[in-house]
Enzyme design. Structure first.
Site, PDB file in Angstrom:
ATOM      1  N   HIS A 165       1.222  -1.446   0.142  1.00 25.54           N
ATOM      2  CA  HIS A 165       0.210  -0.360   0.160  1.00 25.54           C
ATOM      3  C   HIS A 165       0.305   1.196   0.185  1.00 25.54           C
ATOM      4  CE1 HIS A 165      -3.035   2.049   1.114  1.00 25.54           C
ATOM      5  NE2 HIS A 165      -4.507   1.887   1.344  1.00 25.54           N
ATOM      6  N   GLU A 273      -0.475   1.033  -5.396  1.00 25.52           N
ATOM      7  CA  GLU A 273      -0.492   0.110  -4.148  1.00 25.52           C
ATOM      8  C   GLU A 273      -0.190  -1.446  -5.774  1.00 25.52           C
ATOM      9  OE1 GLU A 273      -3.525   0.403  -2.030  1.00 25.52           O
ATOM     10  OE2 GLU A 273      -3.069   2.760  -2.564  1.00 25.52           O
TER      11      GLU A 273
HETATM   12  C1  BG6 Z   1      -7.077   1.384  -0.314  1.00 17.37           C
HETATM   13  C2  BG6 Z   1      -8.136   0.877  -0.301  1.00 17.37           C
HETATM   14  O1  BG6 Z   1      -5.836   0.339  -0.488  1.00 17.37           O
HETATM   15  O2  BG6 Z   1      -6.784   2.226   0.925  1.00 17.37           O
HETATM   16  C3  BG6 Z   1      -9.336   2.014   0.193  1.00 17.37           C
HETATM   17  O3  BG6 Z   1      -8.820   1.206  -2.070  1.00 17.37           O
HETATM   18  C4  BG6 Z   1      -8.939   2.534   2.089  1.00 17.37           C
HETATM   19  O4  BG6 Z   1     -10.678   1.830  -0.205  1.00 17.37           O
HETATM   20  C5  BG6 Z   1      -7.277   2.703   2.028  1.00 17.37           C
HETATM   21  O5  BG6 Z   1      -9.919   3.674   1.874  1.00 17.37           O
HETATM   22  C6  BG6 Z   1      -6.709   3.323   2.668  1.00 17.37           C
HETATM   23  O6  BG6 Z   1      -7.442   2.119   3.947  1.00 17.37           O
HETATM   24  P1  BG6 Z   1      -6.689   1.929   5.175  1.00 17.37           P
HETATM   25  O7  BG6 Z   1      -7.778   1.396   5.836  1.00 17.37           O
HETATM   26  O8  BG6 Z   1      -5.473   2.053   5.450  1.00 17.37           O
HETATM   27  O9  BG6 Z   1      -8.135   3.373   5.758  1.00 17.37           O
END
Ligand code: BG6
Length: 299
Positions: A165, A273
């Site tokens: 991510h 990501e």
């Molecule tokens: C992304 C998702 O990878 O991560 C989104 O596609 C999400 O939908 C984002 O909002 C952040 O997620 P988190 O759990 O770290 O707030």
């Protein structure tokens, strides 16, 4: 000249003789900093990110495993928290290795069903015998993160998803152009009929971010390039990871996240990501799933 290395049992830092550096938290094996030879930070990290192990880190490179988002319809993972437990577990540092030419460094991290730092939710809600090795390799012009997810129980196959991510730091989101996605099918997670299946137009060949963006692409091209003001900055390539999520929360969603600071920080980041999240990777006992991303600094 050699790689210098510090480890305070919570955070590791490696500096190359050429000046580049990385910092990795044992919590989540989250890369929280990647600097080039001039000391310029390449990753976005929220000023309000929790780095004490109380919450998944907002920024850097959190690792998503074994579920991307939530999967209420998938029996094995339906009760897991969003993005699984790899990012909320304390990993073990397995060791470092330098490459033959001594230009780079590789840091290896491990998390298994027997690791003491495993998020307690994981053991209760995903009772598989797994072993993860996550490697972070810093070279002068690039950062590679790779995962090997092994199933250690012959009697219990599991399904998993994996995603790296990455929060890339940019100067001005309105000047960002992303190439490598033209003609790619994607799932749009934003909009009235979300999730919906769409196809990125072939022309223009670039994606620009002008509002909340949350898309799961299945690119046909090998590389996704992030440019700023016409200058290529990052070239992201993948190994055995079929998908690329592009995410920017934009103003309202950013303001709604307590750990996203400053509020207008969405102007300075874009998440690109690489992952295997379109379906499920079925891992039989004794087998493993492997995947990697390399982010190369270009321009
Ligand atoms: C992304 C998702 O990878 O991560 C989104 O596609 C999400 O939908 C984002 O909002 C952040 O997620 P988190 O759990 O770290 O707030």
């Amino acid at each position: 000249p050699t790689v210098t290395f510090t480890d305070d049992n919570s955070r590791l830092r490696a500096d190359l003789p050429t000046g580049e550096s990385i910092e990795v938290l044992l919590y989540g094996a989250t890369v929280i900093s990647w600097k080039d030879a001039t000391g310029d930070e390449k990753l976005w990290l929220s000023e309000a990110a929790k780095l004490d192990g109380s919450k998944a880190v907002r920024g850097g490179i959190p690792l998503v495993f074994p579920v991307f988002g939530t999967a209420p319809d998938h029996p094995q993972t339906k009760d897991l928290p969003q993005h699984g437990f790899a990012r909320t577990s304390r990993w073990e540092f397995l060791g470092k290795s330098t490459s033959e030419s001594m230009v780079g460094v590789k840091l290896d991290f491990g998390l298994s069903s027997a690791t003491p730092g495993l998020d307690p939710k994981a053991a209760a809600l995903w009772p598989f015998k797994f072993n993860l090795i996550y490697s972070v390799t810093l070279n002068p012009e690039s950062l590679t993160t790779s995962i090997v997810a092994t199933n250690d129980d012959a009697a219990a196959p599991f399904d998993c998803q994996v995603l790296m991510h990455t929060y890339l730091r940019v100067k001005d989101i309105t000047a960002v152009e992303i190439t490598g996605l033209a003609s790619a099918p994607y799932t749009d997670k934003v909009g009235p009929s979300a999730p919906s299946t769409k196809t990125q137009p072939a022309t223009p060949p670039t994606l620009t971010i002008t509002g909340e963006t949350d898309r799961v692409y299945t690119p046909t091209e090998d590389a996704v390039t992030v440019s700023e003001a016409g200058q290529p900055r990052f070239r992201v390539t993948r190994d055995n990871l079929a998908n690329v999520v592009v995410w920017n929360p934009w103003a309202d969603k950013a303001a709604a996240m307590a750990d996203f600071k400053p509020d207008d920080g969405y102007k300075n980041m874009v998440c690109v990501e690489p992952g295997a999240v379109g379906g499920w990777q079925a891992v039989e006992g004794g087998d493993a799933f492997e995947g990697a991303q390399t982010i190369k600094l270009v321009g």
